[in-house]
Design a protein around this motif. Structure first.
Motif, PDB file in Angstrom:
ATOM      1  N   VAL A   7       0.973  -1.177   0.203  1.00  6.29           N
ATOM      2  CA  VAL A   7       0.089   0.415   0.182  1.00  6.29           C
ATOM      3  C   VAL A   7       1.374   1.501  -0.034  1.00  6.29           C
ATOM      4  N   CYS A   8       0.103   2.388  -0.612  1.00  2.68           N
ATOM      5  CA  CYS A   8       0.909   3.836  -0.297  1.00  2.68           C
ATOM      6  C   CYS A   8       1.942   4.236   0.959  1.00  2.68           C
ATOM      7  N   ASP A   9       2.629   4.541   0.969  1.00  2.07           N
ATOM      8  CA  ASP A   9       3.374   5.043   1.831  1.00  2.07           C
ATOM      9  C   ASP A   9       3.263   6.646   2.095  1.00  2.07           C
ATOM     10  N   GLY A 136      -1.925   2.465  -6.662  1.00  2.00           N
ATOM     11  CA  GLY A 136      -2.580   2.310  -6.460  1.00  2.00           C
ATOM     12  C   GLY A 136      -2.456   1.805  -8.369  1.00  2.00           C
ATOM     13  N   ARG A 137      -3.368   1.261  -8.409  1.00  2.00           N
ATOM     14  CA  ARG A 137      -3.400   0.829  -9.599  1.00  2.00           C
ATOM     15  C   ARG A 137      -4.231   1.269 -10.990  1.00  2.00           C
ATOM     16  N   GLU A 156      -7.983   9.998 -11.396  1.00  2.00           N
ATOM     17  CA  GLU A 156      -8.608  10.699 -10.805  1.00  2.00           C
ATOM     18  C   GLU A 156      -7.985  11.292  -9.290  1.00  2.00           C
ATOM     19  N   ALA A 157      -6.901   9.756  -8.954  1.00  2.00           N
ATOM     20  CA  ALA A 157      -6.258  10.460  -7.949  1.00  2.00           C
ATOM     21  C   ALA A 157      -5.503  11.359  -8.031  1.00  2.00           C
ATOM     22  N   MET A 158      -4.724  10.919  -9.303  1.00  2.00           N
ATOM     23  CA  MET A 158      -3.334  12.456  -9.988  1.00  2.00           C
ATOM     24  C   MET A 158      -4.098  13.697  -9.715  1.00  2.00           C
ATOM     25  N   ARG A 169      -7.355   7.978   0.037  1.00  2.00           N
ATOM     26  CA  ARG A 169      -6.845   6.952   1.670  1.00  2.00           C
ATOM     27  C   ARG A 169      -7.136   6.279   0.921  1.00  2.00           C
ATOM     28  N   GLU A 170      -8.275   5.840   0.310  1.00  2.00           N
ATOM     29  CA  GLU A 170      -8.592   4.039  -0.432  1.00  2.00           C
ATOM     30  C   GLU A 170      -7.888   4.059  -1.912  1.00  2.00           C
ATOM     31  N   GLN A 171      -6.933   3.732  -1.657  1.00  2.00           N
ATOM     32  CA  GLN A 171      -6.261   2.808  -2.472  1.00  2.00           C
ATOM     33  C   GLN A 171      -6.398   1.402  -2.986  1.00  2.00           C
TER      34      GLN A 171
END
Length: 183
Positions: A7-9, A136-137, A156-158, A169-171
């Motif tokens: 997961v993302c750090d 994430g993906r 969308e995240a970027m 926070r959800e990835q």
């Protein structure tokens, strides 16, 4: 065998690099970083997971660049074992698909190790301060492309990162072929 990265750090700093494209031109992270964020992607030519989404990667990269987000792709695979990932084939792929971003070769694999890259594709989305906000993906695609209207999770995240400096926070982790490390 499919691999998923951790997961993302959140907040981890991007590792600087200087890597060549297939023509030998050297690019650094700082010259590629965007004013509103930076996307560093670890991909390769032969991976079916990458092949399933590469057209979507190109589409999203172009739109993100227009939004002020820097984009770079890096291949770190061992080309002795996987010659289809060699720089001359990287160049052919980039030209055929019209990449709007540099596709760089990490011959020593030091950059892939510094980032903790584990698979292809592996996406690292940074804010304007080069702090990690997304790992994430791209979307719900796997070994084959997802539905044409699949939610554009990476895109969308970027955009969120560019607007707020913070990633979701959800990835959902990416999934792909393991990086082909040298022995």
């Amino acid at each position: 065998m499919a691999v998923s990265p951790p997961v993302c750090d959140f907040g981890a700093r991007a590792s600087d690099f200087s890597l060549p494209n297939p023509d030998g031109r050297i690019f650094s992270l700082h010259e590629l970083a965007g004013a509103r964020g930076t996307l560093v992607m670890f991909i390769c030519n032969h991976c079916p997971y990458v092949q399933a989404i590469i057209d979507r990667v190109q589409r999203d990269a172009g739109e993100l660049q227009a939004y002020g987000i820097g984009v770079v792709a890096i291949s770190a695979n061992d080309i002795v074992s996987y010659p289809q990932d060699a720089p001359e084939h990287m160049k052919t792929l980039a030209q055929r698909l019209g990449f709007t971003f540099p596709y760089l070769y990490d011959e020593t694999q030091a950059v892939a190790r510094a980032y903790g890259a584990e698979c292809t594709p592996d996406f690292f989305g940074y804010n304007a301060d080069l702090e990690l906000q997304y790992r994430g993906r791209l979307d719900s695609s796997g070994r084959s492309a997802g539905a044409p209207d699949a939610r554009r999770e990476l895109f969308e995240a970027m955009i969120q990162i560019a607007e707020t400096g913070q990633g979701p926070r959800e990835q959902v982790p990416s999934m792909g072929c393991s990086i082909k490390w040298k022995c």
